[in-house]
Design a protein around this motif. Structure first.
Motif, PDB file in Angstrom:
ATOM      1  N   GLN A  20       0.811  -1.212   0.000  1.00 32.21           N
ATOM      2  CA  GLN A  20       0.000   0.000   0.000  1.00 32.21           C
ATOM      3  C   GLN A  20       0.848   1.268   0.000  1.00 32.21           C
ATOM      4  N   ILE A  21       2.065   1.202   0.540  1.00 32.07           N
ATOM      5  CA  ILE A  21       2.901   2.387   0.670  1.00 32.07           C
ATOM      6  C   ILE A  21       4.073   2.264  -0.295  1.00 32.07           C
ATOM      7  N   VAL A  22       3.906   2.814  -1.465  1.00 29.90           N
ATOM      8  CA  VAL A  22       4.935   2.793  -2.497  1.00 29.90           C
ATOM      9  C   VAL A  22       4.986   4.187  -3.095  1.00 29.90           C
ATOM     10  N   ASP A  23       6.187   4.736  -3.228  1.00 27.24           N
ATOM     11  CA  ASP A  23       6.292   6.086  -3.790  1.00 27.24           C
ATOM     12  C   ASP A  23       6.816   6.082  -5.214  1.00 27.24           C
ATOM     13  N   GLY A  24       6.976   4.897  -5.812  1.00 27.08           N
ATOM     14  CA  GLY A  24       7.378   4.811  -7.201  1.00 27.08           C
ATOM     15  C   GLY A  24       8.873   4.790  -7.438  1.00 27.08           C
ATOM     16  N   ARG A  25       9.665   4.953  -6.380  1.00 27.96           N
ATOM     17  CA  ARG A  25      11.116   4.965  -6.550  1.00 27.96           C
ATOM     18  C   ARG A  25      11.730   3.577  -6.399  1.00 27.96           C
ATOM     19  N   GLN A  26      10.973   2.612  -5.899  1.00 25.29           N
ATOM     20  CA  GLN A  26      11.495   1.284  -5.631  1.00 25.29           C
ATOM     21  C   GLN A  26      11.381   0.389  -6.859  1.00 25.29           C
ATOM     22  N   SER A  27      12.442  -0.345  -7.107  1.00 22.01           N
ATOM     23  CA  SER A  27      12.406  -1.337  -8.175  1.00 22.01           C
ATOM     24  C   SER A  27      11.609  -2.549  -7.693  1.00 22.01           C
ATOM     25  N   PRO A  28      11.162  -3.404  -8.609  1.00 23.16           N
ATOM     26  CA  PRO A  28      10.487  -4.635  -8.172  1.00 23.16           C
ATOM     27  C   PRO A  28      11.371  -5.462  -7.233  1.00 23.16           C
ATOM     28  N   THR A  29      12.679  -5.503  -7.472  1.00 27.13           N
ATOM     29  CA  THR A  29      13.583  -6.246  -6.593  1.00 27.13           C
ATOM     30  C   THR A  29      13.601  -5.621  -5.209  1.00 27.13           C
ATOM     31  N   ALA A  30      13.699  -4.305  -5.131  1.00 28.56           N
ATOM     32  CA  ALA A  30      13.719  -3.627  -3.835  1.00 28.56           C
ATOM     33  C   ALA A  30      12.427  -3.879  -3.065  1.00 28.56           C
ATOM     34  N   LEU A  31      11.289  -3.890  -3.751  1.00 33.78           N
ATOM     35  CA  LEU A  31      10.018  -4.157  -3.074  1.00 33.78           C
ATOM     36  C   LEU A  31       9.970  -5.583  -2.539  1.00 33.78           C
ATOM     37  N   ARG A  32      10.512  -6.537  -3.287  1.00 30.26           N
ATOM     38  CA  ARG A  32      10.555  -7.923  -2.797  1.00 30.26           C
ATOM     39  C   ARG A  32      11.446  -8.025  -1.562  1.00 30.26           C
ATOM     40  N   VAL A  33      12.607  -7.401  -1.607  1.00 28.25           N
ATOM     41  CA  VAL A  33      13.531  -7.428  -0.466  1.00 28.25           C
ATOM     42  C   VAL A  33      12.873  -6.759   0.744  1.00 28.25           C
ATOM     43  N   GLN A  34      12.218  -5.641   0.508  1.00 24.82           N
ATOM     44  CA  GLN A  34      11.533  -4.929   1.587  1.00 24.82           C
ATOM     45  C   GLN A  34      10.505  -5.830   2.271  1.00 24.82           C
ATOM     46  N   ARG A  35       9.682  -6.502   1.481  1.00 25.81           N
ATOM     47  CA  ARG A  35       8.654  -7.376   2.056  1.00 25.81           C
ATOM     48  C   ARG A  35       9.295  -8.498   2.870  1.00 25.81           C
ATOM     49  N   GLY A  36      10.331  -9.132   2.325  1.00 24.67           N
ATOM     50  CA  GLY A  36      10.959 -10.245   3.033  1.00 24.67           C
ATOM     51  C   GLY A  36      11.640  -9.821   4.313  1.00 24.67           C
ATOM     52  N   VAL A  37      12.355  -8.696   4.283  1.00 26.23           N
ATOM     53  CA  VAL A  37      13.059  -8.265   5.492  1.00 26.23           C
ATOM     54  C   VAL A  37      12.061  -7.818   6.566  1.00 26.23           C
ATOM     55  N   MET A  38      10.966  -7.194   6.156  1.00 26.94           N
ATOM     56  CA  MET A  38       9.959  -6.789   7.140  1.00 26.94           C
ATOM     57  C   MET A  38       9.279  -8.004   7.766  1.00 26.94           C
ATOM     58  N   ARG A  39       8.988  -9.017   6.983  1.00 28.41           N
ATOM     59  CA  ARG A  39       8.414 -10.254   7.530  1.00 28.41           C
ATOM     60  C   ARG A  39       9.371 -10.895   8.534  1.00 28.41           C
ATOM     61  N   PHE A  40      10.633 -10.969   8.165  1.00 26.70           N
ATOM     62  CA  PHE A  40      11.653 -11.555   9.027  1.00 26.70           C
ATOM     63  C   PHE A  40      11.768 -10.784  10.346  1.00 26.70           C
ATOM     64  N   LEU A  41      11.875  -9.469  10.273  1.00 19.59           N
ATOM     65  CA  LEU A  41      12.046  -8.673  11.485  1.00 19.59           C
ATOM     66  C   LEU A  41      10.834  -8.784  12.404  1.00 19.59           C
ATOM     67  N   ARG A  42       9.653  -8.826  11.827  1.00 21.96           N
ATOM     68  CA  ARG A  42       8.440  -8.952  12.631  1.00 21.96           C
ATOM     69  C   ARG A  42       8.351 -10.333  13.278  1.00 21.96           C
ATOM     70  N   SER A  43       8.592 -11.370  12.516  1.00 23.87           N
ATOM     71  CA  SER A  43       8.424 -12.739  13.015  1.00 23.87           C
ATOM     72  C   SER A  43       9.528 -13.175  13.970  1.00 23.87           C
ATOM     73  N   VAL A  44      10.764 -12.892  13.630  1.00 22.12           N
ATOM     74  CA  VAL A  44      11.890 -13.407  14.404  1.00 22.12           C
ATOM     75  C   VAL A  44      12.316 -12.454  15.522  1.00 22.12           C
ATOM     76  N   HIS A  45      12.270 -11.158  15.244  1.00 20.06           N
ATOM     77  CA  HIS A  45      12.764 -10.182  16.218  1.00 20.06           C
ATOM     78  C   HIS A  45      11.651  -9.384  16.891  1.00 20.06           C
ATOM     79  N   ASP A  46      10.405  -9.686  16.589  1.00 15.97           N
ATOM     80  CA  ASP A  46       9.246  -9.010  17.182  1.00 15.97           C
ATOM     81  C   ASP A  46       9.342  -7.494  17.035  1.00 15.97           C
ATOM     82  N   MET A  47       9.738  -7.056  15.844  1.00  8.63           N
ATOM     83  CA  MET A  47       9.868  -5.630  15.576  1.00  8.63           C
ATOM     84  C   MET A  47       8.748  -5.171  14.655  1.00  8.63           C
ATOM     85  N   THR A  48       8.244  -3.981  14.904  1.00 11.61           N
ATOM     86  CA  THR A  48       7.266  -3.343  14.043  1.00 11.61           C
ATOM     87  C   THR A  48       8.030  -2.574  12.981  1.00 11.61           C
ATOM     88  N   CYS A  49       7.641  -2.722  11.734  1.00  9.70           N
ATOM     89  CA  CYS A  49       8.407  -2.113  10.645  1.00  9.70           C
ATOM     90  C   CYS A  49       7.620  -1.026   9.931  1.00  9.70           C
TER      91      CYS A  49
END
Length: 163
Positions: free
Chosen positions: A11-40
């Protein structure tokens, strides 16, 4: 096998991110939330005029910034990343699996992520924020989070330029 959510645009995309960057963003946010209990938070403007790709907030108020680098060229043209370190307790680069880890400075934290998950390859040094900066960042994140929820609940506010 493709996961059903893999084609959903965030939902929050400003158009500057490549498709690869968006995939990395989603994966790292999932990891940080699940493993480290961090809000991203994604795409966070900072008071120095920079924009953090991901800010992760822990339960005790710790703040990590994750700078996503989607390609060798993306890394080479970026000279601004040291400016993020004044706004977090830990700073990490995050790369897709296919990007060579050796290009990143050995003294900085490093993560890897794809569209589904992530991991820490090298831990970042802990450099605690001064109290006043932590308070300012916590207030910024609280207000940003509330504004983003409001914009999702009332999309007209976004069109009217209120956020």
């Amino acid at each position: 096998m493709t996961h059903p959510e893999s084609s959903i645009e965030p939902q929050i995309v400003d158009g500057r991110q490549s498709p690869t960057a968006l995939r990395v963003q989603r994966g790292v946010m999932r990891f940080l939330r699940s493993v480290h209990d961090m809000t991203c938070f994604a795409e966070v403007p900072l008071s120095n005029g920079r924009r953090a790709d991901v800010i992760a907030l822990g339960g005790k108020g710790e703040i990590w910034i994750v700078e996503i680098k989607s390609s060798l060229m993306d890394y080479r043209v970026d000279a601004k990343w040291p400016n993020y370190k004044d706004f977090c307790d830990r700073f990490f680069f995050c790369k897709p699996p296919e990007l060579d880890a050796e290009i990143f400075p050995a003294e900085e934290g490093l993560m890897v992520a794809d569209g589904h998950w992530g991991d820490i390859l090298r831990h970042a040094a802990h450099e605690p924020l001064p109290g006043a900066r932590r308070k300012a960042m916590l207030l910024k994140l609280a207000r940003l989070g509330a504004d983003r929820v409001h914009a999702l609940m009332d999309p007209e506010t976004r069109r009217e330029g209120l956020f």
